[in-house]
Write a protein that holds these residues in place. Structure first.
Motif, PDB file in Angstrom:
ATOM      1  N   SER A  80      27.641  22.748 -23.531  1.00  0.00           N
ATOM      2  CA  SER A  80      27.413  24.177 -23.280  1.00  0.00           C
ATOM      3  C   SER A  80      26.258  24.405 -22.312  1.00  0.00           C
ATOM      4  O   SER A  80      26.274  25.365 -21.540  1.00  0.00           O
ATOM      5  N   ALA A  81      25.250  23.531 -22.343  1.00  0.00           N
ATOM      6  CA  ALA A  81      24.110  23.705 -21.446  1.00  0.00           C
ATOM      7  C   ALA A  81      24.522  23.430 -19.998  1.00  0.00           C
ATOM      8  O   ALA A  81      24.202  24.200 -19.091  1.00  0.00           O
ATOM      9  N   CYS A  82      25.272  22.329 -19.780  1.00  0.00           N
ATOM     10  CA  CYS A  82      25.776  22.047 -18.425  1.00  0.00           C
ATOM     11  C   CYS A  82      26.644  23.214 -17.959  1.00  0.00           C
ATOM     12  O   CYS A  82      26.569  23.639 -16.803  1.00  0.00           O
ATOM     13  N   TYR A  83      27.471  23.705 -18.863  1.00  0.00           N
ATOM     14  CA  TYR A  83      28.403  24.798 -18.539  1.00  0.00           C
ATOM     15  C   TYR A  83      27.643  26.029 -18.048  1.00  0.00           C
ATOM     16  O   TYR A  83      27.954  26.603 -17.005  1.00  0.00           O
ATOM     17  N   VAL A  84      26.611  26.431 -18.785  1.00  0.00           N
ATOM     18  CA  VAL A  84      25.883  27.643 -18.408  1.00  0.00           C
ATOM     19  C   VAL A  84      25.112  27.436 -17.106  1.00  0.00           C
ATOM     20  O   VAL A  84      25.044  28.311 -16.251  1.00  0.00           O
ATOM     21  N   CYS A 155      25.265  29.539 -28.399  1.00  0.00           N
ATOM     22  CA  CYS A 155      25.003  30.598 -27.417  1.00  0.00           C
ATOM     23  C   CYS A 155      25.696  30.413 -26.082  1.00  0.00           C
ATOM     24  O   CYS A 155      26.417  31.276 -25.595  1.00  0.00           O
ATOM     25  N   GLN A 156      25.420  29.262 -25.465  1.00  0.00           N
ATOM     26  CA  GLN A 156      25.665  29.187 -24.020  1.00  0.00           C
ATOM     27  C   GLN A 156      27.127  29.000 -23.646  1.00  0.00           C
ATOM     28  O   GLN A 156      27.476  29.105 -22.481  1.00  0.00           O
ATOM     29  N   CYS A 229      28.784  21.721 -28.620  1.00  0.00           N
ATOM     30  CA  CYS A 229      27.618  21.436 -27.788  1.00  0.00           C
ATOM     31  C   CYS A 229      26.814  20.277 -28.383  1.00  0.00           C
ATOM     32  O   CYS A 229      26.539  20.258 -29.571  1.00  0.00           O
ATOM     33  N   PRO A 230      26.420  19.296 -27.545  1.00  0.00           N
ATOM     34  CA  PRO A 230      25.651  18.153 -28.038  1.00  0.00           C
ATOM     35  C   PRO A 230      24.344  18.546 -28.736  1.00  0.00           C
ATOM     36  O   PRO A 230      23.983  17.977 -29.764  1.00  0.00           O
ATOM     37  N   LEU A 231      23.647  19.530 -28.158  1.00  0.00           N
ATOM     38  CA  LEU A 231      22.352  19.891 -28.726  1.00  0.00           C
ATOM     39  C   LEU A 231      22.527  20.607 -30.072  1.00  0.00           C
ATOM     40  O   LEU A 231      21.782  20.349 -31.021  1.00  0.00           O
ATOM     41  N   CYS A 232      23.500  21.498 -30.162  1.00  0.00           N
ATOM     42  CA  CYS A 232      23.769  22.175 -31.444  1.00  0.00           C
ATOM     43  C   CYS A 232      24.089  21.134 -32.508  1.00  0.00           C
ATOM     44  O   CYS A 232      23.615  21.214 -33.639  1.00  0.00           O
ATOM     45  N   GLN A 233      24.919  20.150 -32.160  1.00  0.00           N
ATOM     46  CA  GLN A 233      25.309  19.137 -33.144  1.00  0.00           C
ATOM     47  C   GLN A 233      24.077  18.376 -33.618  1.00  0.00           C
ATOM     48  O   GLN A 233      23.883  18.185 -34.810  1.00  0.00           O
ATOM     49  N   THR A 234      23.234  17.957 -32.677  1.00  0.00           N
ATOM     50  CA  THR A 234      22.043  17.192 -33.045  1.00  0.00           C
ATOM     51  C   THR A 234      21.120  18.027 -33.932  1.00  0.00           C
ATOM     52  O   THR A 234      20.620  17.549 -34.950  1.00  0.00           O
TER      53      THR A 234
END
Lengths: 292, 173
Positions: A80-84, A155-156, A229-234
């Motif tokens: 999601s971060a790359c996407y945004v 979010c993103q 999203c990787p960060l949400c999962q972590t």
């Protein structure tokens, strides 16, 4: 067969979210989607770079778009971060000609040019809109009937928008979960923040946000959470023990990538899907659905 | 400056501050921040912790009835504060962003162990201890990367040329 330029991002390719990349590749294959990794891509810059050096961060993410443009296929990312960030780069280049002139100049220093034709899309968007729910449902070998899942968007993937789903009350992941036979539980906080990268410098505030999400999912009967999203999962998985310590709770909710859940329903084995990388083990709740 | 343009349209309704998950931790919540920008009180803004508590969740941006890109404004303020190298003892976020960005700038990827070590050394090495249980559980599950992903030499040269040019042009903004 559908073809896309694939941008895995740092976390999914070399970092803590390799299970996301593994499961995404496996599921894509089942759906006749070919994810062709962009050669020699670089980090998108993510929120931190955007927040310390605007022009350099734009050039850094524009290099990826320029490389993708040479190939001509739209870009898809599971992060999601790359996407945004990639979308923001496209928007900034369209809206601010002065900024674009500088980015063009920097790209030219590396013999690259970018005319703005590449759309960056999220993997969830590809699966639900290009492949479609019916096609996904037709690949289900192990129905997930009886499994209660909290679909977590974060979010993103939906904001700032306009994107492929509603910015505050998205539905696409809910419908995807249901097309696998599982039940998508009501999850009012499904598009609220997990604390993002502030988990590192400001752990206390992020842990509080994670607590709210876990509490909301658990009180609605979720047996697991799926993320995009990787960060949400972590944050939700690796920090669950910190939440339990701080709030005297005993959450034990597995947090899966949506591609892992799809893979289980498609009959792909747990090893290929990287299930063992979940810190809160998911095998128990999935026992009756996993391929032996 | 992206994010700066819409602020004259602000009607000070406060939807942004009410939507922000971190407004209570900011010295100036988003609505106040916009008022301060319009009043030209940059020293007050740039020395505050406010923009550094932005999570980039974009809830304020999605809800603003005037279409102001508040999240982008936060990023723009962070960039100005970072360029002026203003130190801010009330938030560790600028140091974290700097550590992350140093890796992006120099090698085009962010290896987790290297980045975290860099951050803790620059901020407070003792806090790393608090992080240990989480780090160990990630390590146990094969989720902490020590080795960095490197670009091929030719791509690395191209990347370097682009970013060096960007840095040069940044100074002319």
């Amino acid at each position: 067969m559908k073809y896309y330029t694939y941008f895995p991002g740092c976390s999914a390719s070399h970092g803590g979210a390799k299970a996301y990349d593994q499961s995404a590749q496996a599921v894509a294959k089942s759906l006749d989607v070919e994810l062709i990794e962009l050669d020699d891509w670089n980090c998108c810059g993510s929120t931190p770079y955007t927040s310390v050096d605007e022009l350099a961060s734009l050039c850094c993410s524009a290099r990826n778009l320029a490389l993708a443009e040479k190939r001509g296929l739209n870009m898809v990312t599971p992060c999601s971060a790359c996407y945004v960030i990639l979308n923001r780069t496209n928007l900034s280049l369209t809206q601010y000609p002065e900024l674009k002139a500088r980015v063009d100049e920097a790209l030219a220093a590396g013999d690259l040019e970018y005319s703005g034709t590449i759309k960056a899309r999220h993997l969830l968007d590809i699966f639900v809109n290009d492949v479609g729910y019916d096609e996904i449902a037709s690949k289900v070998k192990n129905s997930l009937a009886g499994l209660k899942v909290a679909p977590y968007y974060g979010c993103q993937i939906v904001r700032p928008g306009p994107g492929f789903d509603h910015p505050e009350f998205p539905q696409s992941l809910d419908r995807l979960v249901e097309s696998l036979g599982a039940e998508a539980v009501s999850f009012p906080l499904k598009a609220r923040c997990c604390g993002g990268s502030l988990i590192i410098p400001e752990e206390d505030l992020a842990v509080e946000l994670i607590y709210k999400l876990l509490d909301n999912a658990a009180s609605n009967g979720a047996q697991c959470i799926v993320t995009v999203c990787p960060l949400c999962q972590t944050n939700l998985d690796a920090y669950q023990s910190q939440v339990n310590k701080k709030f005297k709770t005993n959450f034990n909710i597995p947090v899966l990538f949506f591609t892992q859940l799809m893979g289980i329903a498609f009959g792909i084995d747990g090893k290929t899907l990287g299930l063992a990388k979940c810190i809160i083990p998911a095998e128990k709740i999935l026992a009756s659905h996993l391929r032996k | 400056m992206p994010g700066g343009e819409g602020i004259n349209l602000c009607i000070q309704c406060g939807t942004c501050s009410a939507s922000c998950p971190n407004a209570s931790r900011m010295e100036h919540a988003p609505r106040a921040l916009i008022a301060l920008v319009r009043a030209g009180m940059y020293d007050e803004i740039l020395s505050s912790n406010s923009m550094w508590f932005c999570l980039s969740c974009y809830l304020c941006t999605a809800r603003c009835p005037r279409g102001i890109k508040i999240t982008d404004m936060m990023h723009a303020l962070e960039c100005v504060a970072a360029r002026r190298q203003l130190s801010n003892a009330r938030t560790r976020t600028p140091i974290m962003y700097r550590s992350f960005s140093d890796f992006v700038y120099s090698i085009g990827s962010v290896p987790e162990v290297g980045f975290m070590t860099h951050f803790f050394l620059l901020s407070n090495p003792l806090r790393a201890l608090k992080m240990m249980p989480v780090a160990l559980s990630l390590l146990k599950h094969g989720r902490l990367s020590v080795r960095a992903r490197r670009l091929k030499p030719e791509a690395e040269r191209q990347y370097r040329a682009i970013l060096d040019k960007a840095e040069e042009l940044e100074g002319t903004l």
